[in-house]
Design a protein around this motif. Structure first.
Motif, PDB file in Angstrom:
ATOM      1  N   SER B 285      37.941  26.083  39.277  1.00 45.78           N
ATOM      2  CA  SER B 285      36.616  26.699  39.182  1.00 45.78           C
ATOM      3  C   SER B 285      36.716  28.039  38.459  1.00 45.78           C
ATOM      4  CB  SER B 285      36.016  26.914  40.577  1.00 45.78           C
ATOM      5  OG  SER B 285      36.551  28.083  41.158  1.00 45.78           O
ATOM      6  N   THR B 286      35.582  28.463  37.952  1.00 45.27           N
ATOM      7  CA  THR B 286      35.540  29.740  37.233  1.00 45.27           C
ATOM      8  C   THR B 286      35.838  30.896  38.182  1.00 45.27           C
ATOM      9  OG1 THR B 286      33.173  29.836  37.631  1.00 45.27           O
ATOM     10  CG2 THR B 286      33.886  28.916  35.535  1.00 45.27           C
ATOM     11  N   LYS B 287      35.369  30.761  39.432  1.00 48.54           N
ATOM     12  CA  LYS B 287      35.618  31.844  40.383  1.00 48.54           C
ATOM     13  C   LYS B 287      37.118  31.967  40.663  1.00 48.54           C
ATOM     14  CE  LYS B 287      31.762  33.598  40.854  1.00 48.54           C
ATOM     15  NZ  LYS B 287      31.733  34.572  39.766  1.00 48.54           N
ATOM     16  N   PHE B 289      39.488  31.148  38.670  1.00 49.14           N
ATOM     17  CA  PHE B 289      40.079  31.753  37.471  1.00 49.14           C
ATOM     18  C   PHE B 289      39.991  33.271  37.579  1.00 49.14           C
ATOM     19  CE2 PHE B 289      40.220  32.916  32.977  1.00 49.14           C
ATOM     20  CZ  PHE B 289      41.163  32.040  32.463  1.00 49.14           C
ATOM     21  N   GLU B 290      38.822  33.734  37.999  1.00 46.96           N
ATOM     22  CA  GLU B 290      38.652  35.186  38.179  1.00 46.96           C
ATOM     23  C   GLU B 290      39.556  35.711  39.296  1.00 46.96           C
ATOM     24  OE1 GLU B 290      34.499  36.019  38.787  1.00 46.96           O
ATOM     25  OE2 GLU B 290      33.989  35.006  36.921  1.00 46.96           O
ATOM     26  N   ARG B 292      42.374  34.588  40.438  1.00 49.39           N
ATOM     27  CA  ARG B 292      43.783  34.658  40.065  1.00 49.39           C
ATOM     28  C   ARG B 292      44.013  35.736  39.008  1.00 49.39           C
ATOM     29  NH1 ARG B 292      45.448  29.991  37.656  1.00 49.39           N
ATOM     30  NH2 ARG B 292      43.311  29.301  37.387  1.00 49.39           N
ATOM     31  N   ALA B 293      43.054  35.875  38.089  1.00 49.76           N
ATOM     32  CA  ALA B 293      43.197  36.908  37.070  1.00 49.76           C
ATOM     33  C   ALA B 293      43.233  38.290  37.714  1.00 49.76           C
ATOM     34  CB  ALA B 293      42.041  36.816  36.066  1.00 49.76           C
ATOM     35  N   ALA B 301      41.743  41.755  33.846  1.00 56.36           N
ATOM     36  CA  ALA B 301      40.559  41.044  34.318  1.00 56.36           C
ATOM     37  C   ALA B 301      39.296  41.845  33.995  1.00 56.36           C
ATOM     38  CB  ALA B 301      40.666  40.802  35.820  1.00 56.36           C
ATOM     39  N   MET B 306      35.456  40.536  33.811  1.00 60.73           N
ATOM     40  CA  MET B 306      35.311  40.085  35.191  1.00 60.73           C
ATOM     41  C   MET B 306      35.002  41.280  36.085  1.00 60.73           C
ATOM     42  SD  MET B 306      38.670  37.684  35.264  1.00 60.73           S
ATOM     43  CE  MET B 306      38.988  36.517  33.932  1.00 60.73           C
TER      44      MET B 306
END
Lengths: 523, 432
Positions: B285-287, B289-290, B292-293, B301, B306
């Protein structure tokens, strides 16, 4: 003292870092060791300094074979190394730092004999024009002076061969000149210097002889008289390199980026950017030259939404630029950050993930919460090919790539979409000549497609090679804007040092009247 | 520039293998890459498995040296002592295994006897393991998720208590609802309770930078006392009881057992679904991804647009919710009533489970079952062999020690170091 490396081979699992390297450093010469990142320069010097044991070959000092079991042996043999990252205790004085490890003592209790040490430091300092205050605390000293403390440390240990690992990397142009003067003074008294670098100009300026390493082997040995920049670059890379990319004159169009009366404060509340104005038009490159720390970073952060300006306007194609990084991204601004590992990339993420780092949330890479893995993979496969990113796989962590390839990942991500403006800070910092050429070409290509480009660089070569106009930034202001023809190194150097554009006097920074040239012309 | 160049050069000298392939032509072959992934996943399992082996080996030594009869025999009859030691260790571990998984023979024959009673008895130990593993999966996921965002959630215990309070209130307040409405409400209430308790440190961290470790530890204390107080209020306390104990939840809010007569309940399914959900959230999911970034590199990030604040709050809310689910599962699937101190430290064990599971959802599930099994097998082991229950705690500690020190395990088993091992994400430690 004459130093000779004969047939040095050093293998690591899976790779040969040095293969049959011969190097002869005569007494009293500055011998430049030139090579790209990863060519094996540091490995070779670590062998010489006793940190690595060579798999093959021998080290000779004054024609006698020696074997080093550790840096201690190398130091005893008269070899001194100035590391790129200084090994100094910040809260100690110069004298204490120099004494550390070879303390002279007196009395039955072994009291430190600071006075004797101090006298020797003063004596060494005067002999070589180092201008060191032995009682100063190291943390109060500027970088250039700290480096001289490191040099004194080696001289204090009676080194006859000095290894300088990328010594100019942290210095301003003026400090570099001072360093070269010290180096010349040292060799005049019989010390030999091994000067590790990848900067061609410096090699030609200061070296007596030059050895070029390429992929662990000696690509050739030459002298500054016999070689020029192009030849050295070709030896380093193994093919002809364009040091200055070919380009047609700029065709400036509409103003794209307009910065008006911008004030940005730094963490300490000072005006890092001090009522600055500039304009970048479509299809031109404005290069900002300046010694680091004159507000360039704050300017870039303010433009790209990472830092809130305290006053003034930033306009993109006439519209106020939104103030979050994502809005700025969506408005069509590409940002190549100053520090690619800190800001530009996530080292633990794969190449593929880094290529969508700022676009992962929008189609085709995502719909709603769901990421589309296939789109991310195919995007990566396309860009890796298109931008010649050398990686074993798009699933490799980007941190394992070389610096040049990391920068290509950023370039691929930022340039592969419709953009109006590129803001690139130190775009080729730490890259070797081959990668520099590549990045410069990409930037010029984007200019020719009609993008406005703002480059911030402390490398004069880069500023002159890329800039259609060159603005010099000093203490938060643009002090003058020059054409590439006007921008001689001397003139840029003076302006970067704060000299007034017209009469060479320091700019009046306190006065309210804007300094001449702070309003860049629109040409 | 110097920094970079030096970094690069060091990279080549110290780890030349990584630099060398970069020079080869880029051939991104998906098949090869996925093969590598399987391989690296196997390597990820190898180290914890060896750590487990080493822990049991050291545990065996401790069993032997703490048995005074055996020690005496070593003096008089060393040859016989070897055999006696071996059988003692086997007896102890055998009892542990039978207490946590069951007697293989009994399991086998019960499967073919079609006798319900025999089946229930044979699966009893496994059922106990599942009962213990259920909350550990959820608290482990809670800690692992937060850790992926770079946050150390020490507050799973408190979030679990809040979740159990909310769940039990929802469980006894609504009367006359069908179970398929009431039970989801009660479970959701548990999630909500934990989420609220995760939201507080998340918000404080995002707004003021208050360190989540301090705040979550303090909130654990607040939650114990909040529960104590709540259990004494007229609304929550069971009628006619002087001690702090809640009303009993309605039957419609009880998580039913997997098999009648066994304690293992459908909460395990909730936990496994949560693991899948966390995996999807983190990696698909995009969330995620955020998340983990932000966890790996907050500066990058932020540069990439983000919101670190959002990621912090959102991840802490989710992490709190997961721990809250654990509380709901324990109460609604167990006694159906809340009393102080019902958790034997599920929230803190969740930290260990997340560590042993290398903050991967699948790893967390595996680790939770391991610790659940050790917990479930301990008492039967003591009853059967007289080996003190503490040996299980020692083995748990040894597993953690060996996993936290991968270099040690590599040295014991002579495995060549690999640069990037999942479990080493914890090396970041306590820094925010």
């Amino acid at each position: 003292m004459k130093l000779e490396l004969r047939g040095i081979t050093k293998r690591f699992p899976g790779v040969v870092a040095n293969r049959d390297v011969d190097l002869i450093v005569q007494a009293g010469e500055i011998h430049a060791l030139l090579g790209e990142n990863g060519a094996g320069k540091s490995t070779l010097m670590n062998v010489l300094y006793g940190l690595y044991r060579p798999d093959d070959g021998e080290i000779l000092i004054d024609d006698r074979v020696v074997a080093f079991d550790g840096p201690g042996d190398a130091i005893d043999a008269g070899i001194g190394m100035v590391h790129q990252h200084f090994m100094l205790v910040p809260v100690f004085t110069v004298t204490e730092n120099v004494m550390l490890g070879v303390e002279t003592t007196r009395g039955p209790l072994g009291q430190l004999d600071r006075r004797a040490a101090r006298e020797r430091i003063v004596e060494i300092s005067e002999r070589h024009g180092l201008h060191i205050d032995p009682d100063a605390t190291v943390e109060d000293l500027p970088v250039g002076v700290r480096q001289r403390v490191e040099i004194i440390k080696t001289l204090y240990r009676q080194s006859n061969v000095l290894i300088l690992d990328e010594p100019s990397a942290v210095l301003t142009p003026q400090e570099t000149e001072d360093l070269f003067a010290v180096m010349r003074s040292l060799v005049a008294t019989g010390t030999s210097i091994v000067f590790i670098t990848h900067k061609l100009n410096e090699v030609l300026e200061v070296a007596d002889r030059i050895t070029v390493l390429r992929r662990g082997t000696v690509a050739g040995t030459t002298t500054p008289a016999e070689a020029n920049r192009e030849e050295l670059a070709a030896m380093m890379v193994g093919r002809d390199v364009q040091l200055v990319v070919d380009r047609t004159p700029a065709q400036p169009g509409e103003p794209i980026l307009e910065v008006r009366d911008l004030v940005v404060r730094d963490e300490r509340g000072h005006n890092a950017v001090n009522h600055l104005d500039l304009t970048v038009r479509a299809g031109e490159i404005l290069a900002i030259a300046g010694v680091q720390g004159n507000g360039q970073s704050e300017l870039v952060e303010a433009i790209t939404g990472l830092r809130e300006p305290d006053a003034g306007d930033v306009l993109l194609a006439g519209q106020p630029l939104a103030d979050t990084p994502r809005d700025v991204f969506e408005a069509g601004v590409a940002h190549v950050p100053e520090d690619r590992m800190e800001d530009g990339l996530i080292a633990d993420f794969t190449v593929a993930d880094n290529l969508v780092l700022n676009s992962y949330w929008q189609p085709p890479f995502a719909s709603g919460l769901r990421l589309h893995g296939e789109a991310i993979v195919s995007n990566a496969e396309t860009l890796v090919g298109e931008y010649d990113i050398r990686t074993p796989s798009i699933f490799n962590p980007v941190g394992n790539l070389s610096g040049g390839n990391q920068q290509k990942v950023i370039a691929a991500r930022e340039f592969s979409r419709p953009i109006k403006l590129i803001v690139a800070a130190q775009p080729t910092r730490g890259l070797d000549v081959g990668s520099i050429e590549y990045i410069h070409r990409r930037i010029v290509a984007k200019r020719d497609e009609g993008a406005a480009v703002l480059i911030v660089s402390s490398e004069l070569d880069e500023v002159v090679a890329l800039g259609d106009r060159i603005a010099v930034m000093y203490r938060g202001r643009i002090v003058d804007t020059l054409s590439p023809e006007e921008a001689t190194p001397e003139r840029l150097g003076l302006l970067m040092g704060g000299a007034h554009p017209e009469d060479g006097e320091p700019v009046d920074l306190v006065g309210t009247a804007p300094a001449a040239g702070s309003e860049p012309s629109d040409g | 520039m110097a920094d970079e160049s030096r970094h690069q050069e060091l990279e080549t000298t110290e780890a030349p293998a990584s630099a060398e392939p970069a020079a080869s032509p880029p051939v991104p072959e998906a098949a090869e890459a996925s093969g590598n992934r399987v391989l690296s996943a196997l390597r990820g399992i190898l180290l914890p498995a060896l750590a487990l082996l080493a822990a049991f080996a050291v545990g065996a030594i401790i069993i032997i040296v703490t048995d005074f009869d055996l020690l005496g025999q070593w003096g008089s009859d060393p040859i016989g002592a070897i055999g006696a030691s071996w059988s003692s260790v086997m007896r102890t571990y055998g009892a542990l295994l039978r207490g946590s998984i069951g007697d293989p023979g009994a399991l086998f024959s019960a499967l073919f006897s079609a006798d319900w009673e025999a089946l229930r008895r044979a699966f009893g130990p496994l059922s106990e393991t599942i009962v213990s593993a259920t909350p550990l999966i959820l608290t482990g996921l809670s800690v692992a998720l937060a850790f992926r965002v770079g946050l150390f959630n020490i507050g799973a215990e408190g979030q679990l208590y809040l979740g159990s309070l909310f769940a039990v209130i929802a469980g006894f307040t609504f009367v006359g609802m069908p179970w398929f409405i009431h039970l989801p409400i009660a479970v959701a209430a548990g999630f909500l309770g934990g989420a609220v308790w995760g939201f507080i440190p998340g918000l404080l961290k995002a707004r003021t930078g208050a360190h989540e470790v301090i705040v979550t530890i303090m909130l654990n204390f607040v939650s114990y006392n909040l529960i104590n107080w709540a259990l004494k209020t007229e609304f929550v306390q069971r009628e006619g009881r002087p001690d702090p104990i809640s009303k009993i939840v309605e039957p419609s809010a009880v998580i039913p057992p997997l098999i009648d007569g066994l304690r293992a309940h459908w909460g395990i399914v909730i936990a496994l679904l949560a693991a899948v959900g966390v995996w999807w959230l983190l990696f698909r999911s995009t969330k995620g991804f955020e998340f983990r970034a932000v966890g790996f590199n907050p500066r990058a990030a932020r540069y990439a647009g983000m919101s670190i604040s959002w990621a912090t709050v959102l991840s802490m809310v989710t992490a709190g919710g997961l721990a809250g689910l654990a509380g709901a599962a324990v109460i609604l699937g167990g006694s159906g009533t809340l009393s102080p101190g019902f958790s034997p430290g599920y929230g803190f064990d969740g930290i260990v489970v997340a560590l042993v599971g290398a903050t991967r959802p699948l790893g967390v599930v595996a680790a939770a079952f391991l610790f659940g099994a050790l917990r479930a097998g301990a008492t039967p082991m003591q009853a059967a062999t007289g080996t003190p229950i503490d040996i299980v705690v020692v083995i748990q500690a040894l597993v953690i020690m060996f996993i936290a020190a991968p270099a040690l395990v590599r040295a014991i088993f002579r495995i060549r170091a690999e640069r990037r091992m999942g479990s080493e994400v914890f090396a970041k430690g306590w820094g925010s």
